[in-house]
Design a protein around this motif. Structure first.
Motif, mmCIF file in Angstrom:
data_model
loop_
_atom_site.group_PDB
_atom_site.id
_atom_site.type_symbol
_atom_site.label_atom_id
_atom_site.label_comp_id
_atom_site.label_asym_id
_atom_site.label_seq_id
_atom_site.Cartn_x
_atom_site.Cartn_y
_atom_site.Cartn_z
ATOM 1 N N ILE A 140 0.849 -1.190 0.000
ATOM 2 C CA ILE A 140 0.000 0.000 0.000
ATOM 3 C C ILE A 140 0.892 1.249 0.000
ATOM 4 O O ILE A 140 0.563 2.282 -0.589
ATOM 5 N N GLY A 141 2.054 1.134 0.633
ATOM 6 C CA GLY A 141 2.986 2.257 0.676
ATOM 7 C C GLY A 141 3.446 2.703 -0.696
ATOM 8 O O GLY A 141 3.681 3.902 -0.925
ATOM 9 N N TYR A 142 3.582 1.774 -1.642
ATOM 10 C CA TYR A 142 3.975 2.154 -2.994
ATOM 11 C C TYR A 142 2.921 3.046 -3.643
ATOM 12 O O TYR A 142 3.247 3.994 -4.365
ATOM 13 N N GLY A 176 2.236 5.901 -12.192
ATOM 14 C CA GLY A 176 2.771 4.763 -11.460
ATOM 15 C C GLY A 176 1.777 4.187 -10.467
ATOM 16 O O GLY A 176 1.679 2.961 -10.306
ATOM 17 N N VAL A 177 1.031 5.051 -9.780
ATOM 18 C CA VAL A 177 0.004 4.582 -8.837
ATOM 19 C C VAL A 177 -1.032 3.730 -9.567
ATOM 20 O O VAL A 177 -1.397 2.636 -9.113
ATOM 21 N N ILE A 178 -1.525 4.213 -10.687
ATOM 22 C CA ILE A 178 -2.565 3.491 -11.421
ATOM 23 C C ILE A 178 -2.049 2.140 -11.892
ATOM 24 O O ILE A 178 -2.724 1.110 -11.751
ATOM 25 N N LEU A 179 -0.832 2.125 -12.446
ATOM 26 C CA LEU A 179 -0.244 0.856 -12.870
ATOM 27 C C LEU A 179 -0.064 -0.079 -11.683
ATOM 28 O O LEU A 179 -0.305 -1.296 -11.792
ATOM 29 N N TYR A 180 0.345 0.467 -10.539
ATOM 30 C CA TYR A 180 0.579 -0.377 -9.371
ATOM 31 C C TYR A 180 -0.723 -0.945 -8.817
ATOM 32 O O TYR A 180 -0.766 -2.102 -8.397
#
Length: 511
Positions: free
Chosen positions: A309-311, A326-330
């Motif tokens: 979740i931290g990422y 990056g958030v969406i991909l992660y």
């Protein structure tokens, strides 16, 4: 086209009622659930294509114009997450059906599981598609009420304790949520997200910060960010594998989605958000260290869930197009991989009869297929190239380095360290569970509960459903280029909320 926005919410709600009425007909329940989720997958794919080509698709319920009526809106972000979530819920339902038929026979129906599962899917869909804070609260309550039932079916004393923790924390966060809505409405006179984007900007700066922090706390509990994560490792590991998989894959990500949506559309940040970066770093490290201390496989995976979740908080804290991409991909990667790992954990437990790593061994020899099904998502979770986790982490690391701030550099270093710790945790599971001599399965400690373990067998539907999710994570890596472009456009929409506001307040679809 606007009717398609309502289907992911209304269809599973209607099907839940029908499934409850047809509770004696097991096959009808199963077919109905799979049919509904299949339709939602197709619907989400159409909405993603339409929103990517022509802009958000908006439905004003009852023809009441925003901000006075109920608005459902499918933009690039919500449609993409709806599509991925629907694929996961479809695969998990296949796994659950295969598990129940294997354990109890084809004719034995489940009065509560299928209706509650469909209710959960409806709540997830509503959370993605709603255009106002109050109906976001309703969505969370639909998810929580159904999850209460799913986590305590055929309960034991251990699961009652875990369920109590989950219930108390959820009720407390719901009370805080409704209080936050009341304060927002008292301050602005609206709960419509598009309208709040303009109204909040006119509030005194101190009040803006107070409301923004309250929103972070509310959704931080839902997303299980440190230090608000304590409930998750005690709640998820006790449920059956399909329930744990869908909880781990979806519920915390809905909290992340709510954070992203509110912190970009309602509360703007002109530069790197140092507070969120600090929370992200602490969440990554604490979760990873907690995982290394576990001997229980499900608790280990639960702590890794917290860590990763931290990422997602990392990308939100960087607060630029690259970070949000990056958030969406992660999120897309993590929904798939985390659900897969908990399904594999269920397969492992069925063969070993235990979740204790020290009591397992030799499963690579006994069940090589399960070894492969574990290895691929485990490598992806650790961020090993060329898997989907590497693609998502690479985007986040680029965002952190490109932030040009000391905090951004520090969190980037922490993200690399956390990846190494995650890889070590996965390697530890591999050596304990799959290497060594084959051990006889332990007997089922409680044959009366919902969890049937120690059978040394898994049905083909269970293996196939897990395989579908493994393949899905590989597909994410293969289509990283086009997917990254869609995620980039979605991130651009988030950074420029005028498109969302024009679509909602203008009453139509706009690009």
């Amino acid at each position: 086209m606007t009717v398609l926005v309502a289907l992911p919410v209304l269809l599973p709600l209607a099907a839940a009622g029908l499934s409850l009425a047809l509770g004696r007909f097991a096959d009808v329940q199963r077919i109905l659930g799979l049919l509904v989720l299949g339709v939602i997958i197709a619907d989400a794919a159409v909405l993603l294509y339409a929103s990517d080509q022509s802009g958000p698709v908006v439905l004003q319920m009852g023809a009441w114009p925003a901000p006075f009526g109920i608005t459902l809106i499918a933009d690039r972000l919500s449609s993409l997450l709806l599509l991925v979530s629907s694929v996961v819920t479809f695969a998990v339902l296949i796994y659950s059906i295969g598990q129940r038929i294997t354990d109890y026979g084809r004719e034995r129906s489940s009065t509560t599981f299928h209706p509650m599962y469909l209710m959960l899917c409806a709540g997830v869909s509503l959370a993605y598609l709603t255009g106002d804070l109050f109906n976001l609260f309703v969505a969370f309550e639909i998810m929580l009420s159904s999850s209460y039932v799913l986590i305590t079916r055929r309960t034991t004393s251990t699961r009652v304790r875990a369920g109590m923790t989950y219930t108390i924390v959820s009720l407390a966060s719901s009370l805080l949520f409704i209080t936050m809505i009341a304060l927002v409405y008292a301050s602005t006179g609206t709960v419509n997200l598009a309208d709040l984007g303009t109204k909040v900007a006119d509030l005194p700066r101190g009040l803006q910060i107070a409301l923004a922090l309250l929103v972070v706390i509310v959704f931080g509990v839902k997303a299980a960010m440190v230090p608000l994560h304590f409930w998750l490792p005690d709640s998820y590991p006790t449920a059956p594998a399909p329930v744990t998989a869908v909880f781990a894959g979806l519920l915390t990500k809905v909290g992340i989605y709510a954070l992203i949506r509110t912190q970009t559309l309602v509360f703007s940040h002109a530069e790197t958000w140092d507070l969120m970066l600090g929370i992200a770093l602490i969440t990554m490290i604490v979760g990873a260290l907690g995982a290394l201390a576990q001997n229980d496989l499900n608790r280990l995976l639960s702590f890794l869930l917290v860590s990763h979740i931290g990422y997602m908080l990392f990308g939100l804290g960087v607060y630029n197009v690259v970070g949000l991409t990056g958030v969406i991909l992660y999120v897309v990667h993590h929904i798939t991989v985390q659900a897969t790992l908990f399904l594999v954990s269920g397969l492992i437990t069925r063969h070993s009869g235990t979740v204790a790593l020290t009591r397992m061994g030799g499963m690579a020899k006994a069940t090589p297929l399960i070894a492969v099904l574990f290895a691929l998502p485990a490598l992806s979770l650790a961020g090993v190239p060329p898997f989907s986790g590497f693609v998502a982490k690479l985007a986040l690391l680029q965002a952190g380095i490109g932030s040009g701030t000391i905090t951004g550099y520090a969190v980037t270093a922490g993200a690399v360290l956390t990846s190494l710790l995650s890889l070590y945790a996965m390697a530890r599971v591999w050596t304990r569970v799959f290497w060594g001599q084959v051990k006889a399965p332990a007997p089922d400690p409680d044959p009366t509960d919902e969890l049937v373990v120690g059978t040394a067998s898994s049905s083909r539907p269970m293996l196939a459903a897990t395989g579908v999710l493994v393949v899905s994570s590989l597909v994410i890596a293969l289509v990283a280029g086009p997917l990254g472009e869609v995620a980039g456009r979605a991130a651009g929409d988030l950074m420029h909320g005028e498109i969302y506001r024009a679509a909602v307040l203008g009453g139509g679809s706009r690009g």
